[in-house]
Design a protein around this motif. Structure first.
Motif, PDB file in Angstrom:
ATOM      1  N   ILE A  50      34.796  -5.607  -2.890  1.00 40.93           N
ATOM      2  CA  ILE A  50      33.003  -6.491  -2.873  1.00 40.93           C
ATOM      3  C   ILE A  50      32.424  -6.430  -1.741  1.00 40.93           C
ATOM      4  O   ILE A  50      32.708  -5.647  -0.707  1.00 40.93           O
ATOM      5  CB  ILE A  50      33.967  -8.361  -2.589  1.00 40.93           C
ATOM      6  N   ILE A  51      30.925  -6.600  -2.042  1.00 45.85           N
ATOM      7  CA  ILE A  51      30.191  -6.032  -0.809  1.00 45.85           C
ATOM      8  C   ILE A  51      30.133  -7.410  -0.004  1.00 45.85           C
ATOM      9  O   ILE A  51      29.840  -8.489  -1.020  1.00 45.85           O
ATOM     10  CB  ILE A  51      28.613  -5.751  -1.818  1.00 45.85           C
ATOM     11  N   ASP A  52      29.604  -7.726   0.934  1.00 47.65           N
ATOM     12  CA  ASP A  52      30.170  -9.082   1.942  1.00 47.65           C
ATOM     13  C   ASP A  52      28.437  -9.802   0.907  1.00 47.65           C
ATOM     14  O   ASP A  52      28.129 -10.433   1.958  1.00 47.65           O
ATOM     15  CB  ASP A  52      29.836  -8.529   3.124  1.00 47.65           C
ATOM     16  N   PHE A  53      28.739 -10.568   0.036  1.00 49.18           N
ATOM     17  CA  PHE A  53      27.549 -11.141  -0.806  1.00 49.18           C
ATOM     18  C   PHE A  53      26.496 -10.612  -0.723  1.00 49.18           C
ATOM     19  O   PHE A  53      25.419 -11.623  -0.317  1.00 49.18           O
ATOM     20  CB  PHE A  53      28.050 -12.224   0.435  1.00 49.18           C
TER      21      PHE A  53
ATOM     22  N   MET B  63      35.373 -18.766  -2.017  1.00 52.73           N
ATOM     23  CA  MET B  63      34.163 -17.469  -3.041  1.00 52.73           C
ATOM     24  C   MET B  63      34.607 -16.017  -1.841  1.00 52.73           C
ATOM     25  O   MET B  63      34.822 -15.279  -2.744  1.00 52.73           O
ATOM     26  CB  MET B  63      33.092 -17.300  -2.922  1.00 52.73           C
ATOM     27  N   LYS B  64      34.550 -16.055  -0.656  1.00 57.23           N
ATOM     28  CA  LYS B  64      34.969 -14.672   0.234  1.00 57.23           C
ATOM     29  C   LYS B  64      36.157 -14.586  -0.179  1.00 57.23           C
ATOM     30  O   LYS B  64      36.533 -12.879  -0.069  1.00 57.23           O
ATOM     31  CB  LYS B  64      34.725 -15.639   1.410  1.00 57.23           C
ATOM     32  N   PHE B  65      37.174 -15.040  -0.483  1.00 56.58           N
ATOM     33  CA  PHE B  65      38.614 -14.748  -0.473  1.00 56.58           C
ATOM     34  C   PHE B  65      38.069 -14.747  -1.783  1.00 56.58           C
ATOM     35  O   PHE B  65      40.005 -13.566  -2.791  1.00 56.58           O
ATOM     36  CB  PHE B  65      39.542 -15.352   0.418  1.00 56.58           C
ATOM     37  N   ILE B  66      38.178 -15.404  -3.027  1.00 52.42           N
ATOM     38  CA  ILE B  66      38.130 -15.058  -4.748  1.00 52.42           C
ATOM     39  C   ILE B  66      37.673 -13.867  -5.398  1.00 52.42           C
ATOM     40  O   ILE B  66      38.504 -12.841  -5.798  1.00 52.42           O
ATOM     41  CB  ILE B  66      37.404 -17.158  -5.164  1.00 52.42           C
ATOM     42  N   THR B  67      36.930 -13.336  -4.556  1.00 60.26           N
ATOM     43  CA  THR B  67      35.932 -12.471  -5.375  1.00 60.26           C
ATOM     44  C   THR B  67      36.913 -11.077  -4.777  1.00 60.26           C
ATOM     45  O   THR B  67      36.718 -10.592  -5.502  1.00 60.26           O
ATOM     46  CB  THR B  67      34.398 -11.937  -4.602  1.00 60.26           C
ATOM     47  N   LYS B  68      37.560 -11.001  -3.765  1.00 56.32           N
ATOM     48  CA  LYS B  68      39.124 -10.040  -3.343  1.00 56.32           C
ATOM     49  C   LYS B  68      39.973 -10.155  -4.124  1.00 56.32           C
ATOM     50  O   LYS B  68      40.143  -8.790  -3.769  1.00 56.32           O
ATOM     51  CB  LYS B  68      38.689 -10.019  -2.178  1.00 56.32           C
ATOM     52  N   ALA B  69      40.200 -10.669  -4.936  1.00 56.71           N
ATOM     53  CA  ALA B  69      41.809 -10.934  -5.812  1.00 56.71           C
ATOM     54  C   ALA B  69      41.590  -9.715  -6.596  1.00 56.71           C
ATOM     55  O   ALA B  69      40.151  -9.309  -7.036  1.00 56.71           O
ATOM     56  CB  ALA B  69      42.072 -11.942  -6.044  1.00 56.71           C
TER      57      ALA B  69
ATOM     58  N   TYR C 105      33.030  -7.159  -8.058  1.00 50.51           N
ATOM     59  CA  TYR C 105      32.025  -8.118  -8.298  1.00 50.51           C
ATOM     60  C   TYR C 105      30.721  -7.160  -8.694  1.00 50.51           C
ATOM     61  O   TYR C 105      30.799  -6.315  -8.371  1.00 50.51           O
ATOM     62  CB  TYR C 105      31.666  -8.247  -6.410  1.00 50.51           C
ATOM     63  N   GLY C 106      30.033  -8.443  -9.321  1.00 48.15           N
ATOM     64  CA  GLY C 106      28.503  -7.867  -9.707  1.00 48.15           C
ATOM     65  C   GLY C 106      28.334  -8.699 -11.009  1.00 48.15           C
ATOM     66  O   GLY C 106      28.527  -9.771 -11.541  1.00 48.15           O
ATOM     67  N   THR C 107      27.103  -8.339 -11.515  1.00 45.87           N
ATOM     68  CA  THR C 107      26.099  -8.701 -12.654  1.00 45.87           C
ATOM     69  C   THR C 107      26.027  -8.263 -13.327  1.00 45.87           C
ATOM     70  O   THR C 107      25.440  -7.974 -15.055  1.00 45.87           O
ATOM     71  CB  THR C 107      24.498  -8.889 -12.173  1.00 45.87           C
ATOM     72  N   ASP C 108      26.822  -6.652 -13.725  1.00 44.23           N
ATOM     73  CA  ASP C 108      26.788  -6.071 -15.288  1.00 44.23           C
ATOM     74  C   ASP C 108      28.140  -6.922 -15.808  1.00 44.23           C
ATOM     75  O   ASP C 108      29.411  -6.600 -15.473  1.00 44.23           O
ATOM     76  CB  ASP C 108      26.982  -4.493 -14.949  1.00 44.23           C
TER      77      ASP C 108
END
Length: 315
Positions: free
Chosen positions: A11-14, A267-273, A278-281
């Motif tokens: 993840i890029i940090d948000f 969201m910081k840890f959910i997105t790293k699972a 992570y992204g919009t594609d």
């Protein structure tokens, strides 16, 4: 919108993009005004021997023509927040949905305003003051949290068989077959419901947009939950349904948004699972987090949709 792509677990940090479109507060072109229709239905999913009469409001965009069966529409189910009701985007507030599609940047879809409350016309003062009136989302004492069944078994057939959608029948198999064209989204307490729908109804919805609240794992919104409990809750439906792709477009407000206080760190840890990218594609990613400088109110939902609906339903 800028596209951000990572590998699963990275993840890029948000690094995030949120566009506040001021036109949403304006007036749409006269010929690009939608309409709202009420759909009545009944539900008996709460295992108490009672059949409850209920309704939802269905927003049809300006281009919807009931006679044009060749054009089918994606369906976005919107669950309001605490104290609100399905009337929230009617009257003057409907203009925000009209202006959203008037921009020409968002593909028109049907938006269904639903409610976990059993009767929004009863105990109105108490509902508007505290939200503590009978509801089926698991946050009212003595009532089973079977709201996900109401949505699947009663609301989806009532709405999608009436309008020009991708649903071709009311069986479980037919409802699942149309999941690519169905999203569940909610704000505040409705955001909690969105995570709850992801947990309980992943085969029925491909797209999710939880706005301005956090994963409560079925507890009170004020209860403390651990990172491990949150991840178990989120990962369980993914592991049980490996053949069903999904996309989560989460969003929250700024420092004055009370819903952001727990959603942001979660969201910081959910997105790293491991299952997430992570992204919009939507062909490569399955989760994103959009951050606005907003305070906490359902009335800002169309501004969030201006961002999320540029991503959701993109197959």
């Amino acid at each position: 919108m800028k596209t951000i792509i990572t590998k699963p677990g990275e993840i890029i940090d948000f690094e995030t993009v949120f566009v506040e479109n001021p036109a949403i507060s304006g007036n749409p072109a006269p010929k690009r005004v939608g309409r709202v229709e009420r759909v009545d239905y009944t539900t008996d999913v709460y295992e108490d021997g009672v059949t409850y009469p209920k309704y939802c409001n269905v927003y049809l965009p300006y281009c919807y023509d009931p006679e044009d069966k060749s054009r089918k529409y994606n369906v976005l189910y919107y669950q309001h927040g605490n104290t609100c009701d399905p009337e929230i985007f009617t009257g003057e507030e409907q203009k925000k949905f009209d202006a959203l599609f008037d921009s020409g940047e968002i593909d028109p879809c049907i938006i269904v305003s639903i409610t976990y409350y059993f009767d929004v016309t009863k105990d109105v003062e108490e509902r508007r003051a505290t939200g503590a009136v009978p509801a089926g989302d698991g946050h009212y004492p003595g009532i089973k949290g079977n709201y996900y069944r109401e949505v699947i078994e009663d609301i989806i057939p009532a709405v999608e068989m009436k309008y020009n959608t991708y649903l071709t029948g009311t069986s479980k198999e037919k409802i699942i077959a149309a999941r690519d064209h169905r999203a569940f989204t909610g704000y505040s307490r409705g955001c909690v419901c969105t995570w709850y729908m992801f947990h309980n109804a992943l085969p029925y919805f491909r797209w999710y947009s939880p706005m301005s609240c956090h994963v409560t794992v079925g507890r009170s919104v004020h209860a403390d939950v651990t990172q491990e409990e949150v991840m178990d809750y989120i990962l369980k439906p993914i592991h049980e349904n490996p053949d069903y792709p999904f996309y989560i477009y989460a969003a929250t407000g700024g420092p004055e948004d009370v819903g952001a206080r727990r959603q942001y760190p979660q969201m910081k840890f959910i997105t790293k699972a491991e299952p997430f990218s992570y992204g919009t594609d939507t062909k490569k990613n399955n989760i994103y987090f959009s951050i606005a400088e907003f305070d906490h109110t359902d009335l800002l939902v169309p501004y969030y949709y201006y961002n999320s609906l540029q991503v959701l339903f993109k197959l």
